[in-house]
Motif scaffolding. Structure first.
Motif, PDB file in Angstrom:
ATOM      1  N   ALA A 109      65.337  39.246  72.362  1.00 26.55           N
ATOM      2  CA  ALA A 109      64.987  39.410  73.780  1.00 26.55           C
ATOM      3  C   ALA A 109      65.587  38.305  74.656  1.00 26.55           C
ATOM      4  O   ALA A 109      66.211  38.606  75.684  1.00 26.55           O
ATOM      5  CB  ALA A 109      63.466  39.481  73.935  1.00 26.55           C
ATOM      6  N   PRO A 110      65.444  37.011  74.304  1.00 30.94           N
ATOM      7  CA  PRO A 110      66.116  35.985  75.118  1.00 30.94           C
ATOM      8  C   PRO A 110      67.631  36.112  75.102  1.00 30.94           C
ATOM      9  O   PRO A 110      68.287  35.745  76.077  1.00 30.94           O
ATOM     10  CB  PRO A 110      65.669  34.667  74.463  1.00 30.94           C
ATOM     11  N   LEU A 111      68.192  36.635  74.000  1.00 32.45           N
ATOM     12  CA  LEU A 111      69.640  36.813  73.950  1.00 32.45           C
ATOM     13  C   LEU A 111      70.092  37.839  74.984  1.00 32.45           C
ATOM     14  O   LEU A 111      71.130  37.661  75.644  1.00 32.45           O
ATOM     15  CB  LEU A 111      70.061  37.254  72.548  1.00 32.45           C
ATOM     16  N   ILE A 112      69.311  38.912  75.147  1.00 33.82           N
ATOM     17  CA  ILE A 112      69.612  39.898  76.192  1.00 33.82           C
ATOM     18  C   ILE A 112      69.551  39.244  77.566  1.00 33.82           C
ATOM     19  O   ILE A 112      70.454  39.415  78.403  1.00 33.82           O
ATOM     20  CB  ILE A 112      68.627  41.076  76.106  1.00 33.82           C
ATOM     21  N   GLY A 113      68.485  38.490  77.810  1.00 31.84           N
ATOM     22  CA  GLY A 113      68.359  37.815  79.097  1.00 31.84           C
ATOM     23  C   GLY A 113      69.436  36.779  79.321  1.00 31.84           C
ATOM     24  O   GLY A 113      69.944  36.632  80.438  1.00 31.84           O
ATOM     25  N   LEU A 114      69.812  36.068  78.257  1.00 27.62           N
ATOM     26  CA  LEU A 114      70.845  35.034  78.374  1.00 27.62           C
ATOM     27  C   LEU A 114      72.193  35.631  78.749  1.00 27.62           C
ATOM     28  O   LEU A 114      72.877  35.141  79.662  1.00 27.62           O
ATOM     29  CB  LEU A 114      70.950  34.275  77.052  1.00 27.62           C
ATOM     30  N   VAL A 115      72.598  36.703  78.071  1.00 29.35           N
ATOM     31  CA  VAL A 115      73.911  37.306  78.310  1.00 29.35           C
ATOM     32  C   VAL A 115      73.991  37.914  79.711  1.00 29.35           C
ATOM     33  O   VAL A 115      74.875  37.583  80.512  1.00 29.35           O
ATOM     34  CB  VAL A 115      74.219  38.356  77.229  1.00 29.35           C
ATOM     35  N   PHE A 116      73.058  38.804  80.014  1.00 32.82           N
ATOM     36  CA  PHE A 116      73.124  39.501  81.304  1.00 32.82           C
ATOM     37  C   PHE A 116      72.730  38.587  82.463  1.00 32.82           C
ATOM     38  O   PHE A 116      73.315  38.662  83.551  1.00 32.82           O
ATOM     39  CB  PHE A 116      72.223  40.746  81.269  1.00 32.82           C
ATOM     40  N   GLY A 117      71.728  37.732  82.254  1.00 30.03           N
ATOM     41  CA  GLY A 117      71.320  36.825  83.318  1.00 30.03           C
ATOM     42  C   GLY A 117      72.417  35.834  83.675  1.00 30.03           C
ATOM     43  O   GLY A 117      72.656  35.564  84.852  1.00 30.03           O
ATOM     44  N   VAL A 131      54.486  35.208  72.660  1.00 29.70           N
ATOM     45  CA  VAL A 131      53.197  35.488  73.286  1.00 29.70           C
ATOM     46  C   VAL A 131      53.198  36.876  73.927  1.00 29.70           C
ATOM     47  O   VAL A 131      52.213  37.620  73.826  1.00 29.70           O
ATOM     48  CB  VAL A 131      52.873  34.404  74.334  1.00 29.70           C
ATOM     49  N   ALA A 132      54.309  37.244  74.585  1.00 33.21           N
ATOM     50  CA  ALA A 132      54.386  38.554  75.237  1.00 33.21           C
ATOM     51  C   ALA A 132      54.325  39.683  74.221  1.00 33.21           C
ATOM     52  O   ALA A 132      53.609  40.675  74.423  1.00 33.21           O
ATOM     53  CB  ALA A 132      55.672  38.648  76.057  1.00 33.21           C
ATOM     54  N   GLU A 133      55.058  39.548  73.115  1.00 41.33           N
ATOM     55  CA  GLU A 133      54.998  40.575  72.069  1.00 41.33           C
ATOM     56  C   GLU A 133      53.599  40.661  71.476  1.00 41.33           C
ATOM     57  O   GLU A 133      53.081  41.749  71.215  1.00 41.33           O
ATOM     58  CB  GLU A 133      56.026  40.264  70.970  1.00 41.33           C
ATOM     59  N   GLY A 134      52.983  39.495  71.263  1.00 40.88           N
ATOM     60  CA  GLY A 134      51.615  39.492  70.760  1.00 40.88           C
ATOM     61  C   GLY A 134      50.650  40.150  71.730  1.00 40.88           C
ATOM     62  O   GLY A 134      49.725  40.865  71.316  1.00 40.88           O
ATOM     63  N   SER A 135      50.869  39.949  73.034  1.00 37.71           N
ATOM     64  CA  SER A 135      50.014  40.576  74.039  1.00 37.71           C
ATOM     65  C   SER A 135      50.170  42.084  74.030  1.00 37.71           C
ATOM     66  O   SER A 135      49.179  42.831  74.128  1.00 37.71           O
ATOM     67  CB  SER A 135      50.348  40.013  75.422  1.00 37.71           C
ATOM     68  N   ALA A 187      56.809  45.203  81.269  1.00 36.79           N
ATOM     69  CA  ALA A 187      57.034  45.446  79.845  1.00 36.79           C
ATOM     70  C   ALA A 187      56.050  46.470  79.300  1.00 36.79           C
ATOM     71  O   ALA A 187      56.413  47.326  78.478  1.00 36.79           O
ATOM     72  CB  ALA A 187      56.906  44.131  79.069  1.00 36.79           C
ATOM     73  N   LEU A 188      54.814  46.406  79.760  1.00 40.30           N
ATOM     74  CA  LEU A 188      53.788  47.364  79.320  1.00 40.30           C
ATOM     75  C   LEU A 188      54.160  48.780  79.733  1.00 40.30           C
ATOM     76  O   LEU A 188      54.078  49.727  78.943  1.00 40.30           O
ATOM     77  CB  LEU A 188      52.437  46.964  79.913  1.00 40.30           C
ATOM     78  N   GLY A 189      54.601  48.939  80.996  1.00 38.24           N
ATOM     79  CA  GLY A 189      54.986  50.265  81.470  1.00 38.24           C
ATOM     80  C   GLY A 189      56.218  50.805  80.768  1.00 38.24           C
ATOM     81  O   GLY A 189      56.273  51.984  80.408  1.00 38.24           O
ATOM     82  N   LEU A 190      57.208  49.936  80.543  1.00 36.57           N
ATOM     83  CA  LEU A 190      58.450  50.386  79.915  1.00 36.57           C
ATOM     84  C   LEU A 190      58.221  50.799  78.462  1.00 36.57           C
ATOM     85  O   LEU A 190      58.744  51.834  78.016  1.00 36.57           O
ATOM     86  CB  LEU A 190      59.502  49.281  79.988  1.00 36.57           C
ATOM     87  N   THR A 191      57.432  50.034  77.720  1.00 34.92           N
ATOM     88  CA  THR A 191      57.170  50.397  76.328  1.00 34.92           C
ATOM     89  C   THR A 191      56.290  51.637  76.229  1.00 34.92           C
ATOM     90  O   THR A 191      56.398  52.407  75.278  1.00 34.92           O
ATOM     91  CB  THR A 191      56.482  49.238  75.588  1.00 34.92           C
ATOM     92  N   THR A 192      55.434  51.845  77.229  1.00 35.79           N
ATOM     93  CA  THR A 192      54.605  53.059  77.235  1.00 35.79           C
ATOM     94  C   THR A 192      55.457  54.292  77.468  1.00 35.79           C
ATOM     95  O   THR A 192      55.264  55.338  76.834  1.00 35.79           O
ATOM     96  CB  THR A 192      53.517  52.958  78.316  1.00 35.79           C
ATOM     97  N   THR A 244      61.616  44.966  72.302  1.00 30.85           N
ATOM     98  CA  THR A 244      62.646  43.931  72.482  1.00 30.85           C
ATOM     99  C   THR A 244      63.431  44.166  73.764  1.00 30.85           C
ATOM    100  O   THR A 244      63.722  43.222  74.514  1.00 30.85           O
ATOM    101  CB  THR A 244      63.597  43.923  71.276  1.00 30.85           C
ATOM    102  N   LEU A 245      63.797  45.414  74.020  1.00 30.68           N
ATOM    103  CA  LEU A 245      64.541  45.746  75.236  1.00 30.68           C
ATOM    104  C   LEU A 245      63.731  45.433  76.485  1.00 30.68           C
ATOM    105  O   LEU A 245      64.250  44.849  77.451  1.00 30.68           O
ATOM    106  CB  LEU A 245      64.940  47.223  75.208  1.00 30.68           C
ATOM    107  N   ALA A 246      62.453  45.807  76.482  1.00 33.73           N
ATOM    108  CA  ALA A 246      61.603  45.563  77.652  1.00 33.73           C
ATOM    109  C   ALA A 246      61.458  44.065  77.922  1.00 33.73           C
ATOM    110  O   ALA A 246      61.582  43.615  79.066  1.00 33.73           O
ATOM    111  CB  ALA A 246      60.233  46.202  77.438  1.00 33.73           C
ATOM    112  N   LEU A 247      61.208  43.295  76.888  1.00 33.31           N
ATOM    113  CA  LEU A 247      61.054  41.853  77.067  1.00 33.31           C
ATOM    114  C   LEU A 247      62.374  41.186  77.421  1.00 33.31           C
ATOM    115  O   LEU A 247      62.403  40.197  78.169  1.00 33.31           O
ATOM    116  CB  LEU A 247      60.470  41.234  75.790  1.00 33.31           C
ATOM    117  N   GLY A 248      63.488  41.721  76.904  1.00 32.06           N
ATOM    118  CA  GLY A 248      64.795  41.184  77.259  1.00 32.06           C
ATOM    119  C   GLY A 248      65.113  41.397  78.730  1.00 32.06           C
ATOM    120  O   GLY A 248      65.590  40.475  79.423  1.00 32.06           O
ATOM    121  N   ILE A 249      64.853  42.605  79.235  1.00 33.71           N
ATOM    122  CA  ILE A 249      65.066  42.885  80.664  1.00 33.71           C
ATOM    123  C   ILE A 249      64.175  41.988  81.516  1.00 33.71           C
ATOM    124  O   ILE A 249      64.580  41.502  82.582  1.00 33.71           O
ATOM    125  CB  ILE A 249      64.796  44.373  80.954  1.00 33.71           C
ATOM    126  N   MET A 250      62.970  41.754  81.024  1.00 34.28           N
ATOM    127  CA  MET A 250      62.020  40.921  81.756  1.00 34.28           C
ATOM    128  C   MET A 250      62.529  39.491  81.931  1.00 34.28           C
ATOM    129  O   MET A 250      62.193  38.810  82.904  1.00 34.28           O
ATOM    130  CB  MET A 250      60.691  40.923  80.998  1.00 34.28           C
TER     131      MET A 250
END
Length: 293
Positions: free
Chosen positions: A99-107, A223-227, A141-146, A156-162
């Motif tokens: 997830a951070p790798l997605i954010g790192l590359v695109f961000g 923490v987000a995945e655990g939540s 993230a909750l809405g996207l995974t739902t 992973t995708l939802a948290l990465g976009i986040m």
């Protein structure tokens, strides 16, 4: 008795001229590194541990306390907690790295574009980033995974976009400072194009800042995945995750507290360790930059 300036001045000068000692790597770095390494070993060796399968149910051992048969005890269905903790670590590690790798590359890409170009590209990128930052991240993230379904890939995708807006902001802030540095101006004078300056001059000089922040984001992703798993929209069973283990154990918190507290403690130590390592890396980077300035 008054002390003259002449008596103070040599000592002051000597103290100022004395070389500063480099900070030692103490327990606040060694212990977190040991814990992170232990989690990594659990992830790799989860299938080879001398414990039952994480999905094997032994109802005779339900809510069992730690023993030789179950080193960390058993959960409400008699499943070995150590086995589930090791396999759940895989989920946390995959999510906290990918997830951070997605954010790192695109961000980083969007941050560089927004720092180099003005007008419509900058306004569009900053507008989208501001909108994403204004929306609660966990709700997004909750809405996207739902909508997409509670799978490891979708979580992973939802948290990465986040995480994209935060990385983009940091990349843009660093790039704006570096744009006026001498080596960038010299590269421009030599005829280098925008892409060359972005990826050969700017990006390497802000890489450490991004990596340091990525360590912090890794702890946030755990923490987000655990939540999400705690709320029932994370990794679906029978795959164990630390969040789902905590959610299942809360039902027996009074009579079998170890079922909930052990995965919660493992998550706490992992998040704390990553934060301490990120803070140590940040201090080291700032000290090196201060010495070069």
């Amino acid at each position: 008795m008054a002390v003259s300036e002449a008596g103070i001045q040599p000592a002051t000068v000597a103290a100022a001229a004395a070389p500063r000692r480099k900070p030692r790597t103490g327990l606040r770095v060694i212990l977190p590194a040991i814990w992170v390494a232990l989690v990594a070993v659990l992830v790799v060796a989860a299938d080879f541990l001398p414990v039952p399968s994480p999905t094997h149910m032994d109802f005779d051992a339900a809510e069992a306390r730690p023993s030789l048969a179950h080193p960390l005890g058993a959960d409400l269905d008699g499943r070995d907690i150590l086995s589930r903790l090791a396999h759940g670590a895989r989920v946390s590690v995959i999510v906290s790295v990918a997830a951070p790798l997605i954010g790192l590359v695109f961000g980083t890409f969007f941050g560089l574009i927004a720092s180099f170009y003005g007008g419509v590209p900058r306004m569009a990128i900053l507008g989208v980033l501001d909108a994403m930052l204004a929306f609660p991240s966990l709700i997004f993230a909750l809405g996207l995974t739902t909508v997409l379904g509670p799978t490891l890939l979708n979580v992973t995708l939802a948290l990465g976009i986040m995480s994209v807006p935060a990385f983009a902001r940091i990349a843009r802030a660093n790039a704006i400072v570096l744009l006026n540095r001498e080596f960038v101006l010299a590269s421009r004078t030599a005829g280098a194009g925008d892409l060359y300056v972005m990826f050969r001059e700017i990006l390497p000089n802000m890489a450490m800042s991004l990596v340091t922040y990525a360590l912090t984001v890794m702890s946030i992703m755990i923490v987000a995945e655990g939540s999400l798993s705690f709320l029932g929209v994370g990794i679906p069973p029978p795959t164990p995750s630390w969040g789902s283990m905590i959610a299942e154990g809360r039902e027996a918190l009074e009579r079998a507290p170890h079922v909930c507290l052990i995965p919660a403690f493992a998550m706490f130590l992992t998040v704390l360790s990553l934060n301490l390592l990120g803070d140590a890396l940040r201090q080291k980077t700032e000290a090196k930059e201060g010495g070069l300035s």
